[in-house]
Design an enzyme around this catalytic site. Sequence first.
Site, PDB file in Angstrom:
ATOM      1  N   ASP A  55       0.646  -1.307   0.038  1.00  0.00           N
ATOM      2  CA  ASP A  55       0.061  -0.082   0.131  1.00  0.00           C
ATOM      3  C   ASP A  55       0.948   1.283   0.144  1.00  0.00           C
ATOM      4  O   ASP A  55       0.229   2.422  -0.392  1.00  0.00           O
ATOM      5  CB  ASP A  55      -1.035   0.258   1.233  1.00  0.00           C
ATOM      6  N   GLU A  63      -1.353   9.491  11.357  1.00  0.00           N
ATOM      7  CA  GLU A  63      -0.358   8.586  11.744  1.00  0.00           C
ATOM      8  C   GLU A  63       1.004   8.680  11.276  1.00  0.00           C
ATOM      9  O   GLU A  63       2.168   8.747  12.030  1.00  0.00           O
ATOM     10  CB  GLU A  63      -0.816   7.191  11.663  1.00  0.00           C
ATOM     11  N   ASP A 117      -5.154   0.408   6.405  1.00  0.00           N
ATOM     12  CA  ASP A 117      -5.774   0.155   7.490  1.00  0.00           C
ATOM     13  C   ASP A 117      -6.912   1.043   7.938  1.00  0.00           C
ATOM     14  O   ASP A 117      -7.919   0.859   8.376  1.00  0.00           O
ATOM     15  CB  ASP A 117      -4.765   0.311   9.053  1.00  0.00           C
TER      16      ASP A 117
END
Length: 390
Positions: free
Chosen positions: A38, A164, A176
């Site tokens: 990803d 994040e 996620d």
Amino acid sequence: MPVTDELMACFKEKFGSEGDIRVYFAPGRVNLIGEHTDYNGGHVFPCALSMGNYGVARKRNDKTVRWYNMTYPDNGIITADITGLSPEDNGLWYDYQLGVLWAFMQKGYEIPCGYDMVMISDMPAGAGLSASASIEELAAVIARDLFSIDVTMSECAVIGQYSENNFNGMKCGIMDQFASAMGKKNNAIFLDTDTLDYEYVPLNLKAEKIVITNSNVKHQLAGSAYNERRRQCEEALKDLQAVTDIKSLGDLTDDEFDSLAGNIKDPVSRKRAKHAVYENTRTIKAVSALRSGDIEAFGKLMNESHISLRDDYETSCSEIDVLAEEAWKINGVIGSRITGGGFGGCTVSIVKNDAIEEFKERISSVYREKTGLEAAFYIADAADGARRLL
Ligand code: GLA
């Protein structure tokens, strides 16, 4: 007592019962295939779980946020001022929420006031099932709803990832947060991380279930090893861009990679890039196998994914290898692999319904014998994404 009632009772006890108190949930995720693709412009195939983090919240009329987490009662009530937030990297549960509020503000959205909140988790943390993304998306869905912020849930995923990356210092991809924000019951999400185009793919498993096995090895230090993998992929990409016109490793087919791989100077970065390219191909193939009802082919690709993560990407560990390799020996196991960031955490396996008991017994006893640790099992239930419940 249902968990939402427990939360509400706790909220009233800690913060009082007056006013508009709302209830939210954001799930963890399990990735079926497409690992470490990803941040390389590739595809992923996760689904949201029915496990995650629940929160009850009520607006305040100042710039303070107060949290109480029933999962960590010893922390007591944590208080933070949301004016003048600046990046932290200690990765505690409330830092992930502060990071999301900070990210909203960085992106120009107004967070007009703080809130009081009680939360609880029914999922394991540090197990590769994205408890942190679940906390981020919980914070995002709360801010979106409490403050009527005009953002889509996929934008909430991007905000979660941004927070994040930039507030908590973990250079994660989008998988996620996207799975937690965008999950759909009984479906997995086939996401192109380059464009954020996605399709829901029904998980019409009748004779099988998705079983998650927790090694109970916490992925400590995972952040630094993860960021290192990312750096190695970037280095490989740079070497390739010197000889070919590509935007990301996800642009290459396996054959193209093989013919260009010699241009990647560092042999370790070459292995990392090989995984990223081949894993992307495997993910595309696995989704088309699933769509055509060929679960056996899907399972084989899961096994290949594990081998590649073990040998080329080196994000597995000996305990996880015991779980996957033992699973492969069991007749009713269609496929089994490490899931998530790695260095511990969980495996995901597709197991025939009538083999699940044998799977649990055999894996538990071999795992105990070889590692001295206890494994835990969860049947994965593909579920809806982050949302307001009440
Ligand atoms: C972690 C990251 C994700 C993804 C996976 C590996 O879960 O947060 O973005 O890179 O590892 O596939």
